[in-house]
Design an enzyme around this catalytic site. Structure first.
Site, PDB file in Angstrom:
ATOM      1  N   SER A  71      32.800  37.494  25.500  1.00  0.00           N
ATOM      2  CA  SER A  71      32.133  37.839  26.754  1.00  0.00           C
ATOM      3  C   SER A  71      31.729  39.305  26.748  1.00  0.00           C
ATOM      4  O   SER A  71      32.420  40.152  26.167  1.00  0.00           O
ATOM      5  CB  SER A  71      33.098  37.582  27.906  1.00  0.00           C
ATOM      6  OG  SER A  71      32.637  38.194  29.080  1.00  0.00           O
ATOM      7  N   TYR A 106      41.912  38.455  32.077  1.00  0.00           N
ATOM      8  CA  TYR A 106      40.898  37.614  31.434  1.00  0.00           C
ATOM      9  C   TYR A 106      40.098  38.421  30.411  1.00  0.00           C
ATOM     10  O   TYR A 106      39.950  38.042  29.250  1.00  0.00           O
ATOM     11  CB  TYR A 106      39.950  37.001  32.492  1.00  0.00           C
ATOM     12  CG  TYR A 106      38.652  36.526  31.884  1.00  0.00           C
ATOM     13  CD1 TYR A 106      38.618  35.351  31.131  1.00  0.00           C
ATOM     14  CD2 TYR A 106      37.479  37.268  32.022  1.00  0.00           C
ATOM     15  CE1 TYR A 106      37.431  34.940  30.530  1.00  0.00           C
ATOM     16  CE2 TYR A 106      36.297  36.867  31.422  1.00  0.00           C
ATOM     17  CZ  TYR A 106      36.282  35.702  30.681  1.00  0.00           C
ATOM     18  OH  TYR A 106      35.127  35.309  30.077  1.00  0.00           O
ATOM     19  N   LYS A 141      39.860  38.295  25.960  1.00  0.00           N
ATOM     20  CA  LYS A 141      38.664  38.186  25.095  1.00  0.00           C
ATOM     21  C   LYS A 141      38.658  39.343  24.092  1.00  0.00           C
ATOM     22  O   LYS A 141      38.365  39.157  22.907  1.00  0.00           O
ATOM     23  CB  LYS A 141      37.389  38.214  25.952  1.00  0.00           C
ATOM     24  CG  LYS A 141      37.219  36.996  26.826  1.00  0.00           C
ATOM     25  CD  LYS A 141      36.863  35.772  25.994  1.00  0.00           C
ATOM     26  CE  LYS A 141      37.192  34.484  26.686  1.00  0.00           C
ATOM     27  NZ  LYS A 141      36.977  33.289  25.874  1.00  0.00           N
TER      28      LYS A 141
HETATM   29  C1  UD1 Z   1      32.055  37.639  36.097  1.00  0.00           C
HETATM   30  C2  UD1 Z   1      33.305  38.278  35.584  1.00  0.00           C
HETATM   31  C3  UD1 Z   1      33.183  38.467  34.085  1.00  0.00           C
HETATM   32  C4  UD1 Z   1      32.910  37.136  33.416  1.00  0.00           C
HETATM   33  C5  UD1 Z   1      31.668  36.498  34.007  1.00  0.00           C
HETATM   34  C6  UD1 Z   1      31.508  35.111  33.447  1.00  0.00           C
HETATM   35  C7  UD1 Z   1      34.144  39.621  37.465  1.00  0.00           C
HETATM   36  C8  UD1 Z   1      34.435  41.005  37.977  1.00  0.00           C
HETATM   37  N1  UD1 Z   1      33.544  39.537  36.264  1.00  0.00           N
HETATM   38  O1  UD1 Z   1      30.994  38.513  35.825  1.00  0.00           O
HETATM   39  O2  UD1 Z   1      34.369  39.017  33.572  1.00  0.00           O
HETATM   40  O3  UD1 Z   1      32.739  37.305  32.040  1.00  0.00           O
HETATM   41  O4  UD1 Z   1      31.806  36.417  35.434  1.00  0.00           O
HETATM   42  O5  UD1 Z   1      30.503  34.410  34.012  1.00  0.00           O
HETATM   43  O6  UD1 Z   1      34.442  38.640  38.116  1.00  0.00           O
HETATM   44  N2  UD1 Z   1      28.162  38.050  43.560  1.00  0.00           N
HETATM   45  C9  UD1 Z   1      27.958  38.012  44.927  1.00  0.00           C
HETATM   46  N3  UD1 Z   1      28.506  36.972  45.618  1.00  0.00           N
HETATM   47  C10 UD1 Z   1      29.234  35.973  45.036  1.00  0.00           C
HETATM   48  C11 UD1 Z   1      29.435  36.022  43.636  1.00  0.00           C
HETATM   49  C12 UD1 Z   1      28.884  37.074  42.927  1.00  0.00           C
HETATM   50  O7  UD1 Z   1      27.310  38.884  45.480  1.00  0.00           O
HETATM   51  O8  UD1 Z   1      29.718  35.071  45.738  1.00  0.00           O
HETATM   52  C13 UD1 Z   1      27.544  39.140  42.775  1.00  0.00           C
HETATM   53  C14 UD1 Z   1      28.532  40.015  42.038  1.00  0.00           C
HETATM   54  O9  UD1 Z   1      28.989  41.070  42.824  1.00  0.00           O
HETATM   55  C15 UD1 Z   1      27.690  40.452  40.824  1.00  0.00           C
HETATM   56  C16 UD1 Z   1      26.770  39.257  40.580  1.00  0.00           C
HETATM   57  O10 UD1 Z   1      26.725  38.533  41.795  1.00  0.00           O
HETATM   58  O11 UD1 Z   1      26.921  41.574  41.167  1.00  0.00           O
HETATM   59  C17 UD1 Z   1      27.238  38.359  39.473  1.00  0.00           C
HETATM   60  O12 UD1 Z   1      28.573  37.964  39.712  1.00  0.00           O
HETATM   61  P1  UD1 Z   1      29.318  36.861  38.830  1.00  0.00           P
HETATM   62  O13 UD1 Z   1      28.468  35.645  38.724  1.00  0.00           O
HETATM   63  O14 UD1 Z   1      30.691  36.687  39.367  1.00  0.00           O
HETATM   64  O15 UD1 Z   1      29.347  37.501  37.382  1.00  0.00           O
HETATM   65  P2  UD1 Z   1      29.931  38.909  36.870  1.00  0.00           P
HETATM   66  O16 UD1 Z   1      30.540  39.682  37.945  1.00  0.00           O
HETATM   67  O17 UD1 Z   1      28.851  39.571  36.086  1.00  0.00           O
END
Ligand code: UD1
Length: 353
Positions: free
Chosen positions: A134, A160, A164
């Site tokens: 990842s 997590y 990795k």
């Molecule tokens: C997350 C994990 C990362 C993992 C990846 C796998 C965290 C901090 N990181 O990454 O370790 O490898 O998933 O897919 O959890 N967001 C919202 N609302 C939501 C969900 C997400 O605003 O309900 C935003 C987040 O703040 C971020 C973006 O959407 O800016 C993407 O979030 P997400 O899909 O959870 O991925 P990552 O944070 O990049």
């Protein structure tokens, strides 16, 4: 005779999409999956995701074993039964928040599971492996786009991510110890989307942690609104920017990594980023999903999520140069394919048992 690939975690999201591409590329496949994080199906039967993989590929798996990687005896039994040529290793727990609450379970499953797998492979004389890593190994990136030279392991805030990173370290040490090993680690950015047939896709058990499955569940009416985690980041619209990559592109990347593991010229360990190189904000994602689905996605801006960073974007030129891989599907296609799956299966694979 075609080569036999053992896929761990093959019933899961990225694993099932990759299994289709492996079958399409002419490989034979055996799947090992504990089914702790997928719909298992009835005793003695394939999980529904794999039933559909076989339908879509028009080809049967050589075998399916409901086995945990930490069960060395059972795993060794699979290697005794089948003459495996290489392994593609997905099986792992992947919820960041849960890993903070249950570190032992995460280290056990992800690190011990990988160690056991590598030991069993060595016993069986199998030395080729493609590993599901990842972009989380980069921590909060020091520069963007992050390339493979970017330091890893610094500032990882959750177990997590550390699992990795640790597994990558183990593979590097192993490759240095014995030149038989051919180990390829693929650092995914944010996998999204689904197979274009709409027959398989991401099926989170419980509320989704990640953005795209959450947006999809709001669009289909399963959840009322999306919480946008912060709009005060240093990004063009203030919301988090990520590099979303279509799961079928990712699946193709595994087939190409496997080709590399089988190539005469490759030995040792290598890691590759798999992303698009294009950053997409949360608001852009919502807009693209609304366009693809024709449904509204109500949202509310809330505080930042602990551990989140402003932007993460990949440099993918190494994968292009050395694997011949490039992401070909754009954001619209990611949203359209995710929507097709979500619309047809509001309850995921639970509705097809
Ligand atoms: C997350 C994990 C990362 C993992 C990846 C796998 C965290 C901090 N990181 O990454 O370790 O490898 O998933 O897919 O959890 N967001 C919202 N609302 C939501 C969900 C997400 O605003 O309900 C935003 C987040 O703040 C971020 C973006 O959407 O800016 C993407 O979030 P997400 O899909 O959870 O991925 P990552 O944070 O990049």
């Amino acid at each position: 005779m075609s080569r036999l690939i053992l896929v761990t975690g093959g019933a899961g999201y990225v694993g099932s999409h990759t299994t289709i591409e492996l079958l399409a590329a002419g490989y034979e496949v055996v799947v090992v999956d504990s089914c702790v994080n997928c719909v298992a199906g009835e005793e003695g039967k394939l999980p529904p995701s794999l039933v559909r993989v076989q339908e879509l590929a028009k080809k049967s798996l050589v075998g399916f074993y409901r086995v945990s990687l930490t069960d060395a005896l059972a795993l060794a039994g699979v290697f005794e039964k089948h003459r495996v040529d290489a392994v593609v290793h997905f099986a792992a727990l992947k919820a960041v928040g849960e890993s903070v609450e249950k570190p032992l379970e995460y280290y056990q499953s992800n690190v011990s599971g990988t160690l056991t797998l590598l030991q069993v492979m060595r016993e069986a004389g199998v030395h080729r492996l493609v590993y599901s890593s990842s972009a989380t190994v980069y921590g909060a990136p020091q520069y963007l786009p992050a390339d493979e030279q970017h330091p890893t392991g610094a500032g990882l805030t959750n177990p997590y991510g550390k699992t990795k990173y640790f597994c990558e370290q183990v593979m590097q040490d192993l490759a240095a110890s014995d030149k038989e090993w051919r180990l390829v680690s693929l650092r995914y950015f944010n996998p999204v989307g689904a197979h274009p047939s709409g027959r398989i896709g991401e099926d989170p058990l419980g509320p989704p942690n990640n953005l795209m499955p959450f947006v999809a569940q709001v669009a289909v009416g399963k959840r009322e609104e999306l919480s946008v985690f912060g709009n005060d980041y240093d990004t063009p619209d203030g919301t988090g920017v990520r590099d979303y990559v279509h799961v079928v592109d990712l699946a193709e990347g595994h087939v190409m990594a496997l080709d590399k593991a089988f190539s005469k010229s490759f030995r040792g360990y290598a890691s590759y980023n798999l992303g698009t190189g294009r950053g997409v904000s949360v608001l852009e994602m919502i807009e693209a999903f609304c366009r693809a689905s024709g449904k509204p996605v109500p949202y509310r801006v809330v505080g930042r999520r602990a551990g989140d960073v402003a932007s993460v974007v990949a440099s993918c030129s190494l994968a292009e140069e050395q694997l011949g891989w490039r992401a070909r599907r754009d954001l619209q296609e990611m949203c359209e394919d995710a929507w097709r799956w979500q619309k047809l299966h509001p309850n995921g694979f639970r509705s097809c048992q």
